[in-house]
Design a protein around this motif. Structure first.
Motif, PDB file in Angstrom:
ATOM      1  N   ARG A  28      11.128   4.798 -19.248  1.00 49.42           N
ATOM      2  CA  ARG A  28      10.682   3.725 -18.368  1.00 49.42           C
ATOM      3  C   ARG A  28       9.236   3.406 -18.673  1.00 49.42           C
ATOM      4  NH1 ARG A  28      12.519   3.415 -12.895  1.00 49.42           N
ATOM      5  NH2 ARG A  28      10.486   3.888 -12.060  1.00 49.42           N
ATOM      6  N   GLY A  29       8.902   2.127 -18.648  1.00 48.70           N
ATOM      7  CA  GLY A  29       7.505   1.754 -18.860  1.00 48.70           C
ATOM      8  C   GLY A  29       6.740   1.750 -17.551  1.00 48.70           C
ATOM      9  N   LEU A  30       5.434   1.621 -17.667  1.00 52.14           N
ATOM     10  CA  LEU A  30       4.586   1.629 -16.472  1.00 52.14           C
ATOM     11  C   LEU A  30       4.883   0.450 -15.544  1.00 52.14           C
ATOM     12  CD1 LEU A  30       1.177   2.752 -17.998  1.00 52.14           C
ATOM     13  CD2 LEU A  30       2.673   4.052 -16.478  1.00 52.14           C
ATOM     14  N   PHE A  31       5.301  -0.668 -16.126  1.00 58.18           N
ATOM     15  CA  PHE A  31       5.660  -1.813 -15.290  1.00 58.18           C
ATOM     16  C   PHE A  31       6.780  -1.439 -14.327  1.00 58.18           C
ATOM     17  CE2 PHE A  31       3.664  -5.214 -18.022  1.00 58.18           C
ATOM     18  CZ  PHE A  31       2.946  -5.800 -16.988  1.00 58.18           C
ATOM     19  N   GLU A  32       7.750  -0.707 -14.865  1.00 51.79           N
ATOM     20  CA  GLU A  32       8.851  -0.283 -14.002  1.00 51.79           C
ATOM     21  C   GLU A  32       8.377   0.723 -12.967  1.00 51.79           C
ATOM     22  OE1 GLU A  32      12.765   0.576 -16.028  1.00 51.79           O
ATOM     23  OE2 GLU A  32      11.557  -0.039 -17.744  1.00 51.79           O
ATOM     24  N   GLU A  33       7.467   1.612 -13.398  1.00 46.64           N
ATOM     25  CA  GLU A  33       6.933   2.605 -12.465  1.00 46.64           C
ATOM     26  C   GLU A  33       6.210   1.923 -11.308  1.00 46.64           C
ATOM     27  OE1 GLU A  33       7.313   5.821 -12.682  1.00 46.64           O
ATOM     28  OE2 GLU A  33       8.092   5.997 -14.730  1.00 46.64           O
ATOM     29  N   ALA A  34       5.575   0.805 -11.632  1.00 46.37           N
ATOM     30  CA  ALA A  34       4.739   0.130 -10.629  1.00 46.37           C
ATOM     31  C   ALA A  34       5.546  -0.784  -9.725  1.00 46.37           C
ATOM     32  CB  ALA A  34       3.644  -0.674 -11.333  1.00 46.37           C
ATOM     33  N   ASP A  35       6.844  -0.832  -9.920  1.00 41.17           N
ATOM     34  CA  ASP A  35       7.654  -1.812  -9.196  1.00 41.17           C
ATOM     35  C   ASP A  35       7.379  -1.783  -7.689  1.00 41.17           C
ATOM     36  OD1 ASP A  35       9.452  -3.906  -9.406  1.00 41.17           O
ATOM     37  OD2 ASP A  35      11.089  -2.640  -8.662  1.00 41.17           O
ATOM     38  N   GLY A  36       7.120  -2.953  -7.150  1.00 37.94           N
ATOM     39  CA  GLY A  36       6.819  -3.045  -5.727  1.00 37.94           C
ATOM     40  C   GLY A  36       5.351  -2.806  -5.419  1.00 37.94           C
ATOM     41  N   GLY A  37       4.622  -2.315  -6.398  1.00 39.09           N
ATOM     42  CA  GLY A  37       3.219  -1.987  -6.154  1.00 39.09           C
ATOM     43  C   GLY A  37       2.258  -2.899  -6.886  1.00 39.09           C
ATOM     44  N   THR A  38       1.117  -2.319  -7.262  1.00 36.40           N
ATOM     45  CA  THR A  38       0.047  -3.090  -7.887  1.00 36.40           C
ATOM     46  C   THR A  38      -0.229  -2.537  -9.269  1.00 36.40           C
ATOM     47  OG1 THR A  38      -0.951  -3.405  -5.719  1.00 36.40           O
ATOM     48  CG2 THR A  38      -2.352  -3.865  -7.618  1.00 36.40           C
ATOM     49  N   PHE A  39      -0.437  -3.425 -10.219  1.00 33.67           N
ATOM     50  CA  PHE A  39      -0.752  -3.016 -11.571  1.00 33.67           C
ATOM     51  C   PHE A  39      -2.181  -3.410 -11.884  1.00 33.67           C
ATOM     52  CE2 PHE A  39       1.855  -1.521 -15.202  1.00 33.67           C
ATOM     53  CZ  PHE A  39       0.785  -1.195 -16.002  1.00 33.67           C
ATOM     54  N   ASP A  73       0.806  -1.229   0.000  1.00 33.54           N
ATOM     55  CA  ASP A  73       0.000   0.000   0.000  1.00 33.54           C
ATOM     56  C   ASP A  73       0.834   1.272   0.000  1.00 33.54           C
ATOM     57  OD1 ASP A  73       0.834  -0.287   2.617  1.00 33.54           O
ATOM     58  OD2 ASP A  73      -0.945   0.681   3.425  1.00 33.54           O
ATOM     59  N   ASP A  74       2.105   1.177   0.339  1.00 32.75           N
ATOM     60  CA  ASP A  74       2.914   2.397   0.284  1.00 32.75           C
ATOM     61  C   ASP A  74       3.691   2.490  -1.037  1.00 32.75           C
ATOM     62  OD1 ASP A  74       4.468   0.232   0.854  1.00 32.75           O
ATOM     63  OD2 ASP A  74       5.769   1.258   2.284  1.00 32.75           O
ATOM     64  N   ARG A  75       3.367   1.560  -1.930  1.00 26.62           N
ATOM     65  CA  ARG A  75       3.994   1.571  -3.252  1.00 26.62           C
ATOM     66  C   ARG A  75       2.945   1.984  -4.281  1.00 26.62           C
ATOM     67  NH1 ARG A  75       8.530   2.339  -3.608  1.00 26.62           N
ATOM     68  NH2 ARG A  75       8.730   1.194  -5.560  1.00 26.62           N
ATOM     69  N   PRO A  76       3.337   2.219  -5.543  1.00 26.76           N
ATOM     70  CA  PRO A  76       2.350   2.741  -6.501  1.00 26.76           C
ATOM     71  C   PRO A  76       1.211   1.778  -6.840  1.00 26.76           C
ATOM     72  CG  PRO A  76       4.599   2.829  -7.384  1.00 26.76           C
ATOM     73  CD  PRO A  76       4.683   2.114  -6.109  1.00 26.76           C
ATOM     74  N   PHE A  77       0.072   2.369  -7.112  1.00 23.46           N
ATOM     75  CA  PHE A  77      -1.051   1.646  -7.718  1.00 23.46           C
ATOM     76  C   PHE A  77      -1.159   2.212  -9.115  1.00 23.46           C
ATOM     77  CE2 PHE A  77      -5.556   1.460  -8.899  1.00 23.46           C
ATOM     78  CZ  PHE A  77      -5.842   0.134  -8.661  1.00 23.46           C
ATOM     79  N   VAL A  78      -0.836   1.413 -10.100  1.00 23.98           N
ATOM     80  CA  VAL A  78      -0.806   1.911 -11.470  1.00 23.98           C
ATOM     81  C   VAL A  78      -1.954   1.310 -12.261  1.00 23.98           C
ATOM     82  CG1 VAL A  78       0.521   1.970 -13.610  1.00 23.98           C
ATOM     83  CG2 VAL A  78       1.691   2.260 -11.422  1.00 23.98           C
ATOM     84  N   THR A  79      -2.722   2.182 -12.896  1.00 25.43           N
ATOM     85  CA  THR A  79      -3.854   1.719 -13.688  1.00 25.43           C
ATOM     86  C   THR A  79      -3.562   1.912 -15.152  1.00 25.43           C
ATOM     87  OG1 THR A  79      -5.372   2.474 -12.005  1.00 25.43           O
ATOM     88  CG2 THR A  79      -6.312   2.070 -14.145  1.00 25.43           C
ATOM     89  N   VAL A  80      -3.920   0.950 -15.958  1.00 25.83           N
ATOM     90  CA  VAL A  80      -3.893   1.208 -17.382  1.00 25.83           C
ATOM     91  C   VAL A  80      -5.214   0.722 -17.963  1.00 25.83           C
ATOM     92  CG1 VAL A  80      -2.703  -0.896 -18.144  1.00 25.83           C
ATOM     93  CG2 VAL A  80      -2.521   1.176 -19.472  1.00 25.83           C
TER      94      VAL A  80
END
Ligand SMILES: Nc1ncnc2c1ncn2[C@@H]1O[C@H](COP(=O)(O)OP(=O)(O)OP(=O)(O)O)[C@@H](O)[C@H]1O
Ligand SMILES: [Mg+2]
Length: 430
Positions: free
Chosen positions: A208-219, A171-178
């Motif tokens: 950087r792609g969104l996968f990298e942005e979301a590292d450690g978080g949820t996609f 929860d303290d890592r990114p939540f990335v939506t596509v």
């Protein structure tokens, strides 16, 4: 046996009797047989847990009925004990159950914190279906399991995805939506995987792609069924291998993301029609959330209506309520757009209400107004009044209730505005 061990014991002579007793008094522990004629141990368990959730239940099973014992545990029993048993065996289990019961004070304390931390307040509903969804979120969120959320448009898929993230260790890592439906597939690929400089025309620098942005978080892959099978294959590979490659680059990059996907499509049908890859479906469909249409859980409509009323009254700094009969109307409404449609109706109602009340005409969606009996029987003057009132209120809100400036914005003289406000019963609330 239990009395000799110093416990206070109340006996029931059958299942019905036991249900009556647990409903009338509160017990630390219920010890019940499973097979007992008309009302069985499972029903006693249900009653006991319903009457007092902290009551512990131990079920007694005969040899060879282990399935029912497992079922009982699934329904909240603390433990089971197989017959025949010794006094010692029983006492050990009873003491353990009571120990847990004693900790219950802490458990409920934790529960309050839990609710706070688990951020469920925004998921409104008391229906069995919603409780089921909340229960699944609690159990699945802390794991890293891939989740697949299906349901009609507007049923809350994104809301659930966010709740899963908010309640996970990520929860303290990114939540990335596509939103897979919103961008073209080529773009989607470079967005997700990133690219190196010169990977394609226009790739003037590395990204950087969104996968990298979301590292450690949820996609969160929204509308995942809108993608092509070839894209689905790439997605599957990324998920399975836990690594990606930027476009134009051969070096793999490890990624640590939890995947949640959502769709309003019927995936088995999409698979049958070869629009969706079965292997990706299996990979995504680990934890499944099925969000029912609002019309199938009408008991939630009143709660949701209250929730949205409060939300939009706060947002627009207004105080309005539903006129008589409006809730009944909503309870009967079809809601093809589900919760989102209800929310929009209430938002519109709060904006249009001008005498402190939201009337039925204020919540009927604009496209539904044409040709309905309600609209045909409305007087032109009412329609004009309503539109005027809405415009005046919007202007007043914009300028914080300053009538001179509102009049200016509306192209009216201050006296005309004043007269209209008087006739339409509009007050400036400060
Ligand atoms: N149980 C609920 N309690 C409160 N608000 C809800 C609930 N379900 C949905 N909503 C609200 O309804 C709106 C639509 O929800 P959401 O965007 O999650 O739906 P969706 O299933 O993703 O829809 P779509 O398929 O159209 O993208 C949001 O504003 C959301 O906050
Ligand atoms: Mg959505």
């Amino acid at each position: 046996m239990l009395r000799d061990a110093g416990f206070e014991v109340v006996e029931a002579h059958d299942g019905d009797h036991a249900c009556d007793l647990v409903g009338a008094d509160s017990f630390d522990l219920v010890l019940t047989d499973l097979k007992m004629g008309a009302t069985d141990g499972i029903q006693v368990l249900r009653h006991a847990k319903e009457a007092a959730p902290l009551t512990e239940v131990i079920v007694m099973t005969a040899y060879g009925t282990i399935e029912s014992a497992v079922e009982a545990i699934r329904l909240g029993a603390h433990d089971y004990i197989q017959k025949p048993f010794t006094e010692q065996e029983l006492l050990v289990k009873v003491h353990k159950a009571l120990e847990r019961r004693r900790l219950a004070g802490e458990v409920s304390l934790l529960a309050a914190e839990f609710r706070e931390r688990y951020r469920f307040e925004n998921i409104i509903g008391r229906s069995g279906a919603i409780r089921d969804v909340l229960g699944r979120i609690v159990r699945i969120a802390p794991t890293d399991a891939t989740a697949l959320i299906t349901g009609e448009s507007g049923t809350g898929k994104e809301l659930v995805a966010k709740a899963i993230h908010a309640n996970s260790r990520r929860d303290d890592r990114p939540f990335v939506t596509v939103n897979c439906a919103a961008i073209s597939e080529t773009l989607l690929e470079s967005e997700l995987f990133g690219h190196v400089r010169g990977a394609f025309t226009g790739a003037v620098s590395a990204r950087r792609g969104l996968f990298e942005e979301a590292d450690g978080g949820t996609f969160f892959f929204d509308e995942v069924a809108e993608t092509s099978p070839s894209f689905q294959a790439k997605l599957l590979r990324a998920i399975q291998e836990g690594e990606i490659r930027r476009l134009g680059d051969n070096r793999p990059l490890r990624i640590d993301v939890r995947i949640i996907a959502a769709t309003n499509q019927d995936l088995p049908l999409a698979i049958a029609e070869r629009r969706f890859r079965q292997d990706l479906y299996y990979r995504l469909n680990v934890a499944r959330f099925i969000l029912p249409p609002l019309r199938e859980r009408r008991e939630d409509i009143a709660l949701l209506t209250d929730h949205f009323l409060e939300k939009y009254c706060r947002k627009m700094a207004r105080r309005v309520t539903l006129a008589e009969g409006v809730l009944d109307y909503l309870m009967e409404y079809h809601f093809s757009g589900n919760v989102r449609e209800l929310e929009n109706m209430i938002e519109q109602g709060v904006a249009l209400a001008y005498d402190g009340l939201i009337h039925r005409e204020d919540v009927i969606p604009t496209d539904g107004m044409i040709g309905t009996n309600a609209s045909r029987s409305r007087l032109m003057q009412d329609v004009v009044d309503e539109a005027e009132a809405a415009a005046i209120q919007a202007a007043l809100r914009e300028v914080d209730g300053n009538k001179e400036r509102a009049a200016e914005m509306l192209g009216l003289s201050p006296t005309t505005l004043w007269r209209k406000m008087k006739r339409l019963n509009i007050e400036v609330r400060v």
